[in-house]
Design a protein around this motif. Structure first.
Motif, PDB file in Angstrom:
ATOM      1  N   GLY A   9      -1.065  23.917  50.937  1.00 43.89           N
ATOM      2  CA  GLY A   9      -0.781  24.293  49.556  1.00 43.89           C
ATOM      3  C   GLY A   9       0.333  23.474  48.946  1.00 43.89           C
ATOM      4  O   GLY A   9       0.276  23.102  47.764  1.00 43.89           O
ATOM      5  N   LEU A  10       1.343  23.153  49.732  1.00 40.16           N
ATOM      6  CA  LEU A  10       2.474  22.372  49.226  1.00 40.16           C
ATOM      7  C   LEU A  10       2.015  20.978  48.809  1.00 40.16           C
ATOM      8  O   LEU A  10       2.399  20.475  47.742  1.00 40.16           O
ATOM      9  N   VAL A  11       1.186  20.355  49.637  1.00 37.20           N
ATOM     10  CA  VAL A  11       0.671  19.024  49.306  1.00 37.20           C
ATOM     11  C   VAL A  11      -0.247  19.091  48.086  1.00 37.20           C
ATOM     12  O   VAL A  11      -0.115  18.294  47.145  1.00 37.20           O
ATOM     13  N   LEU A  12      -1.179  20.058  48.095  1.00 35.82           N
ATOM     14  CA  LEU A  12      -2.132  20.184  46.994  1.00 35.82           C
ATOM     15  C   LEU A  12      -1.440  20.470  45.671  1.00 35.82           C
ATOM     16  O   LEU A  12      -1.707  19.817  44.659  1.00 35.82           O
ATOM     17  N   MET A  13      -0.525  21.426  45.665  1.00 34.84           N
ATOM     18  CA  MET A  13       0.158  21.789  44.432  1.00 34.84           C
ATOM     19  C   MET A  13       1.134  20.689  43.987  1.00 34.84           C
ATOM     20  O   MET A  13       1.294  20.435  42.794  1.00 34.84           O
ATOM     21  N   GLY A  14       1.757  20.049  44.944  1.00 33.35           N
ATOM     22  CA  GLY A  14       2.649  18.944  44.592  1.00 33.35           C
ATOM     23  C   GLY A  14       1.901  17.813  43.925  1.00 33.35           C
ATOM     24  O   GLY A  14       2.329  17.286  42.885  1.00 33.35           O
ATOM     25  N   LEU A  15       0.766  17.428  44.484  1.00 35.42           N
ATOM     26  CA  LEU A  15      -0.039  16.360  43.895  1.00 35.42           C
ATOM     27  C   LEU A  15      -0.612  16.786  42.542  1.00 35.42           C
ATOM     28  O   LEU A  15      -0.729  15.961  41.623  1.00 35.42           O
ATOM     29  N   SER A  16      -0.960  18.064  42.415  1.00 34.49           N
ATOM     30  CA  SER A  16      -1.557  18.554  41.165  1.00 34.49           C
ATOM     31  C   SER A  16      -0.555  18.618  40.022  1.00 34.49           C
ATOM     32  O   SER A  16      -0.961  18.742  38.862  1.00 34.49           O
ATOM     33  N   HIS A  17       0.739  18.558  40.346  1.00 33.83           N
ATOM     34  CA  HIS A  17       1.763  18.671  39.297  1.00 33.83           C
ATOM     35  C   HIS A  17       2.648  17.430  39.189  1.00 33.83           C
ATOM     36  O   HIS A  17       3.771  17.510  38.687  1.00 33.83           O
ATOM     37  N   LEU A  18       2.138  16.311  39.624  1.00 33.13           N
ATOM     38  CA  LEU A  18       2.898  15.064  39.473  1.00 33.13           C
ATOM     39  C   LEU A  18       3.115  14.700  38.009  1.00 33.13           C
ATOM     40  O   LEU A  18       4.043  13.949  37.686  1.00 33.13           O
ATOM     41  N   TRP A  19       2.264  15.260  37.138  1.00 34.38           N
ATOM     42  CA  TRP A  19       2.426  14.979  35.706  1.00 34.38           C
ATOM     43  C   TRP A  19       3.756  15.525  35.161  1.00 34.38           C
ATOM     44  O   TRP A  19       4.172  15.140  34.064  1.00 34.38           O
ATOM     45  N   PHE A  20       4.419  16.414  35.919  1.00 32.27           N
ATOM     46  CA  PHE A  20       5.763  16.876  35.514  1.00 32.27           C
ATOM     47  C   PHE A  20       6.664  15.677  35.202  1.00 32.27           C
ATOM     48  O   PHE A  20       7.470  15.711  34.262  1.00 32.27           O
ATOM     49  N   PHE A  21       6.532  14.635  36.008  1.00 32.14           N
ATOM     50  CA  PHE A  21       7.455  13.500  35.904  1.00 32.14           C
ATOM     51  C   PHE A  21       7.196  12.642  34.669  1.00 32.14           C
ATOM     52  O   PHE A  21       7.994  11.752  34.365  1.00 32.14           O
ATOM     53  N   GLU A  22       6.102  12.920  33.946  1.00 34.28           N
ATOM     54  CA  GLU A  22       5.834  12.162  32.722  1.00 34.28           C
ATOM     55  C   GLU A  22       6.833  12.500  31.614  1.00 34.28           C
ATOM     56  O   GLU A  22       6.984  11.734  30.671  1.00 34.28           O
TER      57      GLU A  22
END
Length: 450
Positions: A9-22
């Motif tokens: 879950g940590l990997v999946l959710m982390g990758l799914s929210h990389l757009w935060f850094f935009e």
């Protein structure tokens, strides 16, 4: 298993929210990193819960579909509920399988996908153990389930409908977010929209509704007399309605809404956003995040959520159910509009915050799901894209590109008929939860009997 579930879950959710850094243009990378880690860890706990329940129920593969959709649904609840990486959205462009959403929503598609994978796993396991007859029976079941879903979808797509047609135009202005946040640019941005509207009225004089994106400027645009007077004049002279996103002021001096305005002859109707974007439009657990110095990541976005969702009615035939940006990620919002009588759905968005990240594509895929769930045509108007017109079966009629100025015109059908999903909601969730409870009850009964 529990740790493995959490790490997955940590990997999946982390990758799914990389757009935060935009949004690094408006916040420090350290602030964004802290928020990304905290939120990803929070969401990863749901996958840890999945692993815990799977182990508790005896690690039987056929419990996985029921657990999967139950956890997906639970994860979407609450003020910071999250629908990222819902498996059903992976089938947004697979039209036959997508039609399952009209029966049981995105979660039914998730359930179907997991079932297919579990069947494949059990078939392979049976063959490895040389249980060929069992493997053959499971293979037949796999073919039957897949073929049933596929042919249902093909039939649903080809259904002929004779609903009333309506001409709609979408304006994608492609205004840079830095420019949108510059107060000195507000008049020129509004004028740009007026110029684009007038151009579209010349090119498509029979258009009946022109839709602009979310927050055309962060200003109180409804109070701008010159702008509103010109829109009203255009409405009276052309009989074209105008729908656009704008901040609006509530009764309290400190209350502001993220709204959609529908311009009528001498008045306007408003829809206020009911599901705000956590950490973007409001801050859950704000005192905690103030300690971490995270209370102001995105400027000019402190809004209040409205408590009631309102339809915007043009006439008895055209009743518009609206969603603003992330609201499209939650099926409940647009389904409420449809149950209230909406014949057309609109999603207004401003993806300029996220530049050319995957956020725009994800939102468009979610809008496709919402169109099929509700059995309604859906219009998405986004400042920098993706904008488009989607049929009630999820077919993309027209679509813009990211980071371009575009005007799209298409014919939509006004539909009154409710899908099975609208009539019965997330029945697959309740069946899944009931199935898991019955399994646990049977395990306890078997344990006592032995």
């Amino acid at each position: 298993p529990i740790l493995n579930g959490f790490l997955f879950g940590l990997v999946l959710m982390g990758l799914s929210h990389l757009w935060f850094f935009e949004v690094k243009e408006w916040a420090s990378l350290l602030q964004l990193f802290i928020l990304w880690v905290v939120y990803s860890v929070y969401l990863a706990n749901f996958w840890g819960l999945f692993a815990l329940l799977y182990q508790y129920l005896g690690t039987k593969p056929w419990t996985i579909p029921f657990l999967w959709v139950s956890i997906e649904w639970i994860r979407s609840l609450g003020p910071i509920g999250n629908t990222a990486a819902i498996l059903g959205s992976s089938q947004a462009y697979n039209l036959p399988i997508l039609q399952l959403a009209s029966l049981g929503g995105a979660h039914l598609i998730s359930f179907f996908c997991v079932c297919i994978n579990v069947l494949i796993y059990t078939i392979v396991s049976a063959i490895k153990k040389q249980h060929y007859r069992h493997g053959l029976l499971l293979s037949a079941l796999l073919v039957l389930v897949s073929a049933t879903a596929f042919f249902y979808g093909k039939i649903k797509i080809q259904e002929e409908k004779n609903q009333e047609n309506y001409t709609v135009s979408i304006i994608q202005a492609n205004h840079n977010q830095h420019k949108k946040l510059d107060r000195t640019q507000y008049p020129s941005l509004r004028q740009d929209y007026l110029d684009l509207i007038k151009k579209e009225l010349i090119n498509t004089p029979k258009t009946e509704l022109i839709i602009l994106p979310e927050t055309i400027t962060p200003d109180l645009n409804l109070s701008q007399v010159e702008f509103m007077s010109e829109l009203t004049r255009l409405k009276k002279s052309t009989a074209t309605f105008f729908l656009f996103g704008t901040p609006s002021k509530g009764k309290s001096p400190t209350t502001f809404y993220n709204s959609v305005a529908l311009v009528l002859n001498d008045q306007f109707l408003l829809y206020h956003k009911t599901k705000l974007m956590p950490f973007g439009e409001y801050w859950p657990l704000k005192p905690l995040f103030k300690i971490l110095n995270l209370e102001s990541l995105i400027p000019l976005t402190e809004y209040t959520a409205d408590k009631t969702a309102k339809l915007l009615t043009l006439n008895p035939s055209v009743k518009i159910g609206n969603a603003i940006c992330l609201e499209a990620a939650y099926s409940k919002i647009l389904s409420q509009h449809t149950r209230s009588g909406a014949t057309l759905l609109c999603v207004l968005a401003n993806n300029a915050w996220f530049f050319d990240s995957s956020a725009a594509e994800r939102l468009f895929k979610l809008s496709i799901l919402r169109a099929v769930e509700n059995n309604r045509y859906l219009i998405q108007s986004a400042n920098t894209g993706i904008s488009g017109t989607i049929s009630n079966t999820g077919q993309v009629i027209n679509q813009s590109h990211l980071q371009t100025q575009a005007t799209l015109t298409g014919r939509v059908k006004l539909i009154n008929k409710h899908s099975l999903y609208i009539r019965y909601g997330n029945w697959i969730i309740w069946i899944s939860i009931l199935g898991l409870l019955l399994l646990q009850a049977s395990r306890k009964f078997s344990h006592k009997a032995s």
